[in-house]
Design a protein around this motif. Structure first.
Motif, mmCIF file in Angstrom:
data_model
loop_
_atom_site.group_PDB
_atom_site.id
_atom_site.type_symbol
_atom_site.label_atom_id
_atom_site.label_comp_id
_atom_site.label_asym_id
_atom_site.label_seq_id
_atom_site.Cartn_x
_atom_site.Cartn_y
_atom_site.Cartn_z
ATOM 1 N N TYR A 63 0.793 -1.058 0.038
ATOM 2 C CA TYR A 63 0.079 0.055 0.017
ATOM 3 C C TYR A 63 0.776 1.158 0.083
ATOM 4 O O TYR A 63 2.024 1.112 0.436
ATOM 5 C CB TYR A 63 -0.836 -0.031 1.209
ATOM 6 C CG TYR A 63 -2.087 -0.905 0.996
ATOM 7 C CD1 TYR A 63 -1.825 -2.142 1.913
ATOM 8 C CD2 TYR A 63 -3.200 -0.586 0.928
ATOM 9 C CE1 TYR A 63 -2.950 -3.074 1.894
ATOM 10 C CE2 TYR A 63 -4.380 -1.400 0.991
ATOM 11 C CZ TYR A 63 -4.331 -2.749 1.508
ATOM 12 O OH TYR A 63 -5.396 -3.527 1.700
ATOM 13 N N ARG A 98 -7.795 -15.052 5.669
ATOM 14 C CA ARG A 98 -7.693 -13.746 6.219
ATOM 15 C C ARG A 98 -9.600 -13.221 6.011
ATOM 16 O O ARG A 98 -9.922 -12.568 6.749
ATOM 17 C CB ARG A 98 -7.273 -12.596 5.485
ATOM 18 C CG ARG A 98 -7.536 -11.287 5.895
ATOM 19 C CD ARG A 98 -6.707 -10.413 5.008
ATOM 20 N NE ARG A 98 -7.257 -10.348 3.551
ATOM 21 C CZ ARG A 98 -8.720 -9.703 3.321
ATOM 22 N NH1 ARG A 98 -8.905 -8.841 4.166
ATOM 23 N NH2 ARG A 98 -9.242 -9.506 2.268
ATOM 24 N N TYR A 140 -17.788 -6.762 5.228
ATOM 25 C CA TYR A 140 -16.947 -6.853 6.213
ATOM 26 C C TYR A 140 -16.204 -5.548 6.275
ATOM 27 O O TYR A 140 -15.618 -4.949 5.254
ATOM 28 C CB TYR A 140 -15.863 -8.197 5.950
ATOM 29 C CG TYR A 140 -15.474 -8.719 7.077
ATOM 30 C CD1 TYR A 140 -14.291 -8.329 7.486
ATOM 31 C CD2 TYR A 140 -16.205 -9.552 7.842
ATOM 32 C CE1 TYR A 140 -13.541 -8.764 8.616
ATOM 33 C CE2 TYR A 140 -15.451 -10.147 9.027
ATOM 34 C CZ TYR A 140 -14.475 -9.726 9.501
ATOM 35 O OH TYR A 140 -13.924 -10.278 10.637
ATOM 36 N N LEU A 159 -13.651 -3.217 9.057
ATOM 37 C CA LEU A 159 -12.501 -3.181 10.187
ATOM 38 C C LEU A 159 -12.173 -1.656 10.128
ATOM 39 O O LEU A 159 -12.329 -0.746 9.464
ATOM 40 C CB LEU A 159 -11.374 -3.869 9.474
ATOM 41 C CG LEU A 159 -11.578 -5.326 8.761
ATOM 42 C CD1 LEU A 159 -11.945 -5.154 7.352
ATOM 43 C CD2 LEU A 159 -10.405 -6.141 9.080
ATOM 44 N N SER A 198 -14.206 -4.660 2.725
ATOM 45 C CA SER A 198 -14.079 -5.682 1.627
ATOM 46 C C SER A 198 -15.593 -6.291 1.369
ATOM 47 O O SER A 198 -16.442 -6.370 2.039
ATOM 48 C CB SER A 198 -13.065 -6.713 2.080
ATOM 49 O OG SER A 198 -13.493 -7.807 3.208
ATOM 50 N N GLU A 225 -11.693 -10.105 -1.617
ATOM 51 C CA GLU A 225 -10.828 -9.710 -0.285
ATOM 52 C C GLU A 225 -10.171 -8.606 -0.073
ATOM 53 O O GLU A 225 -9.877 -8.428 0.971
ATOM 54 C CB GLU A 225 -10.371 -11.140 0.095
ATOM 55 C CG GLU A 225 -11.192 -12.388 0.339
ATOM 56 C CD GLU A 225 -10.405 -13.498 0.617
ATOM 57 O OE1 GLU A 225 -10.928 -14.543 0.424
ATOM 58 O OE2 GLU A 225 -9.186 -13.326 0.889
ATOM 59 N N LYS A 226 -9.726 -7.988 -1.094
ATOM 60 C CA LYS A 226 -9.061 -6.857 -0.989
ATOM 61 C C LYS A 226 -9.793 -5.700 0.015
ATOM 62 O O LYS A 226 -10.955 -5.444 -0.211
ATOM 63 C CB LYS A 226 -9.101 -6.005 -2.342
ATOM 64 C CG LYS A 226 -8.250 -6.743 -3.395
ATOM 65 C CD LYS A 226 -7.797 -6.025 -4.534
ATOM 66 C CE LYS A 226 -9.229 -5.675 -5.543
ATOM 67 N NZ LYS A 226 -8.589 -4.697 -6.256
ATOM 68 N N LEU A 227 -8.996 -5.190 0.708
ATOM 69 C CA LEU A 227 -9.498 -4.059 1.662
ATOM 70 C C LEU A 227 -9.482 -2.701 0.956
ATOM 71 O O LEU A 227 -8.415 -2.482 0.362
ATOM 72 C CB LEU A 227 -8.477 -3.944 2.977
ATOM 73 C CG LEU A 227 -8.753 -5.351 4.033
ATOM 74 C CD1 LEU A 227 -7.913 -4.911 5.225
ATOM 75 C CD2 LEU A 227 -10.278 -4.911 4.295
ATOM 76 N N PHE A 285 -9.550 1.252 1.995
ATOM 77 C CA PHE A 285 -9.521 2.099 3.121
ATOM 78 C C PHE A 285 -10.199 3.299 2.992
ATOM 79 O O PHE A 285 -10.047 3.960 1.814
ATOM 80 C CB PHE A 285 -7.875 2.177 3.618
ATOM 81 C CG PHE A 285 -7.474 0.792 3.973
ATOM 82 C CD1 PHE A 285 -6.866 0.051 3.362
ATOM 83 C CD2 PHE A 285 -7.277 1.046 5.566
ATOM 84 C CE1 PHE A 285 -6.304 -1.172 4.009
ATOM 85 C CE2 PHE A 285 -6.732 -0.252 6.190
ATOM 86 C CZ PHE A 285 -6.256 -1.135 5.363
#
Lengths: 115, 114
Positions: A35, A98, B32, B34, B93, B100-102, B104
């Motif tokens: 990132y 994950r 999902y 976080l 995600s 499954e990529k987050l 942000f």
């Protein structure tokens, strides 16, 4: 204890130089990510890898490439650094499942300045 | 296109009071969510998460609330402590959709005033 290590905390490079950012994890994680963090833009995904020799583009892959020759090591390469690549680069890893925990483990970051 | 938004870049809260950090999202496939916490010169660390099948998840002083109809989630910290001063990122995600990529948000800098 979980550990993701980025080889350089601070780098200063000149425009046009080739830059390597190295990341090593000791947790036997399948997934690894790169990132970049910029003010006002949050964390943006550059590339990720779910397995050795496998890579997938993230949201901002232009100007970058990656290499994953071993499970524990994921390298980010800037073929010809430009000033707009000045940023904080964060490596992360996670277990294959994950999806159940959502947890990424991050390194401490590498702050790159391109002059 | 910012799919995960944190509209408050900064927030200051008195020690002992409640801190509320907000996050909005636009992608209805996100299932999902976080929260991560980041101190200066350190990488982000996972704080708490919530699945879209729930509307609340608690872990000690931290509680995350999810309002799916409003596409909004919030992180409550009670009571706030000086060590909570950090930048907080929400992330999302679409696990159920195979992604499954987050993604942000832009982050909120929380400052706890002693």
């Amino acid at each position: 204890d979980v550990k993701v290590t980025q080889s350089s905390r601070y780098l200063v490079k000149r425009t046009g130089e080739k830059v390597f950012l190295e990341c090593v994890q000791d947790m036997d994680h399948e997934n690894m990510f790169w990132y970049r963090q910029d003010p006002g833009l949050g964390l943006r995904l550059i590339y990720f890898s779910y397995d050795v020799k496998m890579k997938e583009k993230g949201d901002i892959p232009e100007g970058y490439s990656v290499s994953r020759e071993k499970k524990e090591r994921f390298s980010l390469i800037l073929e010809s650094a430009s000033t707009n690549q000045t940023s904080m680069y964060l490596c992360a890893s996670s277990l294959e499942d994950r999806a159940n925990t959502g947890e990424l483990f991050f390194g401490e970051g590498s702050r790159l300045t391109v002059l | 296109d910012q799919q995960v938004k944190q509209n408050s870049p900064s927030l200051s809260v008195q020690e002992g009071r409640i801190s509320i950090l907000n996050c909005d999202y636009t992608n209805s496939m996100f299932d999902y969510f976080l929260w991560y916490k980041k101190y200066p010169a350190e990488g982000p660390t996972f704080l708490i998460s919530i699945s879209s099948i729930k509307d609340k998840n608690e872990d000690g002083r931290f509680t995350v609330f999810l309002n799916k109809s409003a596409k909004h989630l919030s992180l409550h910290i009670v009571p706030s402590q000086p060590g909570d001063s950090a930048v907080y990122f929400c992330a999302a995600s679409a696990i159920g959709f195979g992604n499954e990529k987050l993604t942000f948000g832009t982050g909120t800098r929380l400052t706890i005033i002693p």
